[in-house]
Design a protein around this motif. Structure first.
Motif, PDB file in Angstrom:
ATOM      1  N   PHE A 172       6.736 -25.035  19.797  1.00  0.00           N
ATOM      2  CA  PHE A 172       7.293 -26.367  19.513  1.00  0.00           C
ATOM      3  C   PHE A 172       7.514 -26.587  18.015  1.00  0.00           C
ATOM      4  O   PHE A 172       7.156 -27.635  17.452  1.00  0.00           O
ATOM      5  CB  PHE A 172       6.388 -27.478  20.089  1.00  0.00           C
ATOM      6  CG  PHE A 172       6.179 -27.360  21.569  1.00  0.00           C
ATOM      7  CD1 PHE A 172       7.172 -27.727  22.466  1.00  0.00           C
ATOM      8  CD2 PHE A 172       4.988 -26.850  22.070  1.00  0.00           C
ATOM      9  CE1 PHE A 172       6.973 -27.598  23.834  1.00  0.00           C
ATOM     10  CE2 PHE A 172       4.783 -26.726  23.433  1.00  0.00           C
ATOM     11  CZ  PHE A 172       5.777 -27.091  24.314  1.00  0.00           C
ATOM     12  N   VAL A 173       8.074 -25.564  17.369  1.00  0.00           N
ATOM     13  CA  VAL A 173       8.443 -25.662  15.961  1.00  0.00           C
ATOM     14  C   VAL A 173       9.883 -25.175  15.830  1.00  0.00           C
ATOM     15  O   VAL A 173      10.494 -24.744  16.805  1.00  0.00           O
ATOM     16  CB  VAL A 173       7.513 -24.814  15.063  1.00  0.00           C
ATOM     17  CG1 VAL A 173       6.069 -25.322  15.138  1.00  0.00           C
ATOM     18  CG2 VAL A 173       7.576 -23.330  15.447  1.00  0.00           C
ATOM     19  N   SER A 174      10.431 -25.222  14.634  1.00  0.00           N
ATOM     20  CA  SER A 174      11.808 -24.776  14.434  1.00  0.00           C
ATOM     21  C   SER A 174      11.852 -23.263  14.207  1.00  0.00           C
ATOM     22  O   SER A 174      10.879 -22.672  13.734  1.00  0.00           O
ATOM     23  CB  SER A 174      12.418 -25.476  13.223  1.00  0.00           C
ATOM     24  OG  SER A 174      11.851 -24.976  12.020  1.00  0.00           O
ATOM     25  N   PRO A 175      12.984 -22.633  14.525  1.00  0.00           N
ATOM     26  CA  PRO A 175      13.124 -21.204  14.229  1.00  0.00           C
ATOM     27  C   PRO A 175      12.935 -20.886  12.752  1.00  0.00           C
ATOM     28  O   PRO A 175      12.425 -19.818  12.394  1.00  0.00           O
ATOM     29  CB  PRO A 175      14.557 -20.889  14.684  1.00  0.00           C
ATOM     30  CG  PRO A 175      14.828 -21.888  15.767  1.00  0.00           C
ATOM     31  CD  PRO A 175      14.129 -23.147  15.302  1.00  0.00           C
ATOM     32  N   LEU A 176      13.326 -21.810  11.875  1.00  0.00           N
ATOM     33  CA  LEU A 176      13.139 -21.610  10.443  1.00  0.00           C
ATOM     34  C   LEU A 176      11.654 -21.525  10.091  1.00  0.00           C
ATOM     35  O   LEU A 176      11.235 -20.714   9.257  1.00  0.00           O
ATOM     36  CB  LEU A 176      13.801 -22.738   9.653  1.00  0.00           C
ATOM     37  CG  LEU A 176      13.661 -22.664   8.125  1.00  0.00           C
ATOM     38  CD1 LEU A 176      14.270 -21.363   7.602  1.00  0.00           C
ATOM     39  CD2 LEU A 176      14.324 -23.876   7.462  1.00  0.00           C
ATOM     40  N   THR A 177      10.838 -22.363  10.750  1.00  0.00           N
ATOM     41  CA  THR A 177       9.393 -22.325  10.520  1.00  0.00           C
ATOM     42  C   THR A 177       8.825 -20.983  10.967  1.00  0.00           C
ATOM     43  O   THR A 177       7.984 -20.381  10.285  1.00  0.00           O
ATOM     44  CB  THR A 177       8.697 -23.469  11.282  1.00  0.00           C
ATOM     45  OG1 THR A 177       9.168 -24.723  10.774  1.00  0.00           O
ATOM     46  CG2 THR A 177       7.190 -23.393  11.113  1.00  0.00           C
TER      47      THR A 177
END
Length: 228
Positions: free
Chosen positions: A184-189
């Motif tokens: 549940f985070v962004s691909p960038l993270t």
């Protein structure tokens, strides 16, 4: 920025085909061609390409020895090796990944996939064929070559809990997008965590990070499937 490519294959027809494909792209150029591994290493020193498109089975010095020579040389730290092989799941491919290759493609790959693969590797990412990654890891990468263990378990203590979690998921063959959905985070993270783990462990790229995950025991390979 133009991606500079070195072609290493003993078959002249394949080299000619690859050259045509690469030079059809405005963002790529072929800087040299090698017919065996020794010539590939010499030309890598001379031209410092961004990517070496390396065949494994060549006469004399093969692509495996050439990959090890390129990836272990500090002067060639900016050179990435992309393996081309007739067999995607192959002990030699596993050895090449252990030696620092950034990924592999089957020789029956489409032109579009080959060009995308070169761009992926040139950008510092790894290219592990989704159809073969899990099998390759299970059969070969989890067992280090004698004297070639890349990371002892205690080396992973420099990572945060989240970095270890992301590293483990990457080792299972998951993409950044898949990991992001799971956490549940962004691909960038996710990309940031992967790069921090690579930096802390001095991993050449994501492919080597995957090898480290298994060889350090962070991830255990699945048990072999029972015989039918």
């Amino acid at each position: 920025m133009t991606i500079r490519v070195l072609l290493a294959d003993d078959q002249a027809l394949l080299r000619a085909t690859f050259r045509i494909l690469v030079e059809s792209c405005a963002d790529m150029e072929v800087v040299a061609e090698a017919t065996d591994g020794a010539e590939a290493v010499a030309l890598a020193h001379e031209h410092r390409p961004d990517v070496v498109l390396m065949d494994i089975r060549m006469p004399g010095t093969d692509g495996l020895a050439a990959t090890a020579a390129v990836c272990s040389d500090p002067e060639l730290s900016g050179v990435r090796v992309l393996i081309l092989t007739t067999f995607e799941v192959d002990e030699y491919v596993a050895q090449a990944l252990r030696s620092g290759a950034s990924g592999f493609l089957g020789k029956d790959v489409t032109a579009e996939a080959l060009l995308d693969g070169i761009r992926t590797v040139a950008a510092g990412e790894s290219l592990l064929s989704p159809t073969a990654t899990r099998s390759l890891i299970t059969r070969f990468l989890a067992t280090p070559a004698p004297g070639a263990r890349l990371a002892a378990p205690e080396h992973l203590r420099v990572l945060t809990a989240r970095e270890r979690e992301v590293m483990a998921m990457a080792a299972e063959g998951r993409s950044n997008e898949e990991i992001a959905g799971k956490l549940f985070v962004s691909p960038l993270t996710v990309r940031t965590h992967v790069h921090r783990a690579m930096t802390k462990l001095d991993a050449r790229d994501r492919a080597q990070l995957v090898v480290m995950a298994y060889q350090s025991g962070l991830v255990q390979p699945p048990p072999p499937a029972p015989a039918p």
